[in-house]
Design a protein around this motif. Sequence first.
Motif, PDB file in Angstrom:
ATOM      1  N   PHE A 200      -8.100  -2.704  17.464  1.00  0.00           N
ATOM      2  CA  PHE A 200      -8.927  -3.316  18.605  1.00  0.00           C
ATOM      3  C   PHE A 200      -8.667  -4.863  18.852  1.00  0.00           C
ATOM      4  N   HIS A 201      -7.959  -5.492  17.948  1.00  0.00           N
ATOM      5  CA  HIS A 201      -7.618  -6.729  17.968  1.00  0.00           C
ATOM      6  C   HIS A 201      -6.531  -6.940  19.194  1.00  0.00           C
ATOM      7  N   HIS A 202      -5.556  -5.829  19.300  1.00  0.00           N
ATOM      8  CA  HIS A 202      -4.565  -5.730  20.365  1.00  0.00           C
ATOM      9  C   HIS A 202      -5.151  -5.343  21.646  1.00  0.00           C
ATOM     10  N   LEU A 203      -6.100  -4.483  21.533  1.00  0.00           N
ATOM     11  CA  LEU A 203      -6.802  -3.683  22.633  1.00  0.00           C
ATOM     12  C   LEU A 203      -7.499  -5.090  23.320  1.00  0.00           C
ATOM     13  N   MET A 204      -8.189  -5.851  22.589  1.00  0.00           N
ATOM     14  CA  MET A 204      -8.692  -6.938  23.200  1.00  0.00           C
ATOM     15  C   MET A 204      -7.739  -8.101  23.880  1.00  0.00           C
ATOM     16  N   LEU A 205      -6.656  -8.189  23.307  1.00  0.00           N
ATOM     17  CA  LEU A 205      -5.360  -8.891  23.870  1.00  0.00           C
ATOM     18  C   LEU A 205      -5.126  -8.461  25.209  1.00  0.00           C
ATOM     19  N   ALA A 206      -4.926  -6.949  25.214  1.00  0.00           N
ATOM     20  CA  ALA A 206      -4.483  -6.074  26.266  1.00  0.00           C
ATOM     21  C   ALA A 206      -5.677  -6.328  27.536  1.00  0.00           C
ATOM     22  N   THR A 207      -6.925  -6.229  27.081  1.00  0.00           N
ATOM     23  CA  THR A 207      -7.980  -6.410  27.845  1.00  0.00           C
ATOM     24  C   THR A 207      -7.784  -7.984  28.847  1.00  0.00           C
ATOM     25  N   VAL A 208      -7.694  -8.915  28.063  1.00  0.00           N
ATOM     26  CA  VAL A 208      -7.426 -10.237  28.802  1.00  0.00           C
ATOM     27  C   VAL A 208      -6.339 -10.235  29.750  1.00  0.00           C
ATOM     28  N   ARG A 209      -5.121  -9.551  29.161  1.00  0.00           N
ATOM     29  CA  ARG A 209      -3.883  -9.378  30.094  1.00  0.00           C
ATOM     30  C   ARG A 209      -4.348  -8.644  31.304  1.00  0.00           C
ATOM     31  N   LEU A 210      -4.971  -7.662  31.243  1.00  0.00           N
ATOM     32  CA  LEU A 210      -5.154  -6.730  32.370  1.00  0.00           C
ATOM     33  C   LEU A 210      -6.188  -7.110  33.403  1.00  0.00           C
ATOM     34  N   PHE A 211      -7.196  -7.746  32.883  1.00  0.00           N
ATOM     35  CA  PHE A 211      -8.252  -8.229  33.679  1.00  0.00           C
ATOM     36  C   PHE A 211      -8.480  -9.677  34.040  1.00  0.00           C
ATOM     37  N   ALA A 212      -7.605 -10.453  33.481  1.00  0.00           N
ATOM     38  CA  ALA A 212      -7.562 -12.058  33.952  1.00  0.00           C
ATOM     39  C   ALA A 212      -6.472 -12.407  34.671  1.00  0.00           C
ATOM     40  N   LYS A 213      -6.392 -13.617  35.250  1.00  0.00           N
ATOM     41  CA  LYS A 213      -5.321 -14.479  35.622  1.00  0.00           C
ATOM     42  C   LYS A 213      -4.299 -14.967  34.449  1.00  0.00           C
TER      43      LYS A 213
ATOM     44  N   PRO B  44      -4.598   0.266  39.287  1.00  0.00           N
ATOM     45  CA  PRO B  44      -4.372   1.167  38.377  1.00  0.00           C
ATOM     46  C   PRO B  44      -3.861   0.504  37.040  1.00  0.00           C
ATOM     47  N   PHE B  45      -3.142  -0.557  37.387  1.00  0.00           N
ATOM     48  CA  PHE B  45      -2.657  -1.318  36.029  1.00  0.00           C
ATOM     49  C   PHE B  45      -4.005  -1.696  35.200  1.00  0.00           C
ATOM     50  N   ALA B  46      -4.778  -2.387  35.880  1.00  0.00           N
ATOM     51  CA  ALA B  46      -6.053  -2.543  34.888  1.00  0.00           C
ATOM     52  C   ALA B  46      -6.674  -1.596  34.269  1.00  0.00           C
ATOM     53  N   CYS B  47      -6.619  -0.428  34.876  1.00  0.00           N
ATOM     54  CA  CYS B  47      -7.125   0.787  34.334  1.00  0.00           C
ATOM     55  C   CYS B  47      -6.241   1.426  33.407  1.00  0.00           C
ATOM     56  N   LEU B  48      -5.338   0.768  32.734  1.00  0.00           N
ATOM     57  CA  LEU B  48      -4.457   1.137  31.439  1.00  0.00           C
ATOM     58  C   LEU B  48      -5.365   1.055  30.348  1.00  0.00           C
ATOM     59  N   ARG B  49      -6.286  -0.108  30.521  1.00  0.00           N
ATOM     60  CA  ARG B  49      -7.136  -0.674  29.366  1.00  0.00           C
ATOM     61  C   ARG B  49      -7.663   0.483  28.553  1.00  0.00           C
ATOM     62  N   PRO B  50      -8.420   1.436  29.240  1.00  0.00           N
ATOM     63  CA  PRO B  50      -9.472   2.529  28.448  1.00  0.00           C
ATOM     64  C   PRO B  50      -8.438   3.228  27.738  1.00  0.00           C
ATOM     65  N   LEU B  51      -7.123   3.529  28.551  1.00  0.00           N
ATOM     66  CA  LEU B  51      -6.165   4.372  28.053  1.00  0.00           C
ATOM     67  C   LEU B  51      -5.506   3.828  26.726  1.00  0.00           C
ATOM     68  N   ILE B  52      -5.394   2.485  26.532  1.00  0.00           N
ATOM     69  CA  ILE B  52      -4.878   2.146  25.477  1.00  0.00           C
ATOM     70  C   ILE B  52      -5.757   2.155  24.239  1.00  0.00           C
ATOM     71  N   ALA B  53      -6.977   1.891  24.685  1.00  0.00           N
ATOM     72  CA  ALA B  53      -8.045   2.278  23.679  1.00  0.00           C
ATOM     73  C   ALA B  53      -8.080   3.710  23.202  1.00  0.00           C
ATOM     74  N   GLN B  54      -8.095   4.657  23.910  1.00  0.00           N
ATOM     75  CA  GLN B  54      -8.109   6.024  23.667  1.00  0.00           C
ATOM     76  C   GLN B  54      -6.582   6.515  22.788  1.00  0.00           C
ATOM     77  N   LEU B  55      -5.700   5.865  22.957  1.00  0.00           N
ATOM     78  CA  LEU B  55      -4.536   6.049  22.219  1.00  0.00           C
ATOM     79  C   LEU B  55      -4.594   5.263  20.782  1.00  0.00           C
ATOM     80  N   THR B  56      -5.198   4.179  20.831  1.00  0.00           N
ATOM     81  CA  THR B  56      -5.474   3.591  19.691  1.00  0.00           C
ATOM     82  C   THR B  56      -6.093   4.318  18.902  1.00  0.00           C
TER      83      THR B  56
END
Length: 390
Positions: free
Chosen positions: A83-96, A218-230
């Motif tokens: 989840f720590h790395h999922l949160m990092l992916a979240t800011v990477r995908l959703f933020a500037k 589509p790139f931002a929509c990788l976030r839930p897939l990272i969660a599912q694969l985690t």
Amino acid sequence: MSPSSSALDIARALAADFAETAVERDQRGGTPKAERDALRRSGLLALSIPKAFGGHGGTWQDTLGVVRELARVDSSIAHVFGFHHLMLATVRLFAKPEQWQPWFEQTARQQWFWGNALNPLDTRTVTRHFNGWCEFSGKKSFCSGAADSQMLIASAVDENAGGKLLIAAIPTNRSGITLHDDWDNFGQRQTDSGSASFERVRVEQSELLLDPGPLSTPFACLRPLIAQLTFTHMFLGLTEGALEEARHYTLHETRPWFKSGSQEARLDPYVLAHYGEFWVALESVRLLVERATRLLDEAWARGPALTAEERGQVAVAIATAKVAASRHGLEICSRLFEATGARATHASLRLDRYWRNLRTQSLHDPIDYKLHELGDWALNQTLPIPTFYS
């Protein structure tokens, strides 16, 4: 994390240490502070951060491989690490970039742990707007890894914008945030997945993840897939750990049934049949998980050029792997007692923790709906619609 050591080597050394106390900590529950600090010292919290920002530049195969390795002995630790790395992916995908790049640098330099208080289905936290900032007020459930974290990903409903979800990255010790010690479920007992309260918590405009925003491309929509694969890697590692512990018990403790005609349990034909079935099931999951992880890394490398079609193909692969890991994992973690015998149910062994952990986390989102999506793909060639769970 030294340049000469691989992430997997470090994870294996940590897992060996964590295994020594896994049974006792499963019984105790609460925050695994010593183990989280060991992860901090290991450098693995910076594994998925690019080298340009002080991290190790690990792929998702690297990062989720660590999740899988840790899950073999302690799926709670694997959960909060993932989840720590999922949160990092979240800011990477959703933020500037001007937002996520400094957060990445500080995380790598200070070994921050990121926790979760997003839970988009829990809409009790709402937003009030002011000039240049806003307030979050309300409660959130299932806040995995929030305790002992330095940063939180939190969400609130913007009632002035038709219930739009606002997501922010904020310091965990921000005034008004209270993390409740109320996680007491029968599995994943050291994930600190309890509730959090937000009482007029100030959120700066620069802390809101608005550009490109949640699930906006589509790139931002990788976030839930990272969660599912985690979760999928966690299920696989957990099941591998359960089977290895069962194997050791069968070889050293299990007695052959009197009608088997065998002097040792390892030669009992029914015991061998069980292990044969376990092997086939796990091998199929391994292959599906490896394929899904490879596709995720390829999609991640595409960045903003990723298309909706490409993203959809990754979603199908990950959903397939997750269904297989869930079903086969639950079966193996339950049926392993058929190959270990009655004495393996002794409370001191807590071999049931593998099933309890997998059963608890597999209910995060219903497998039935994964099968619905996969059925729509198999029959109608309709790719899954992006949500926070698909």
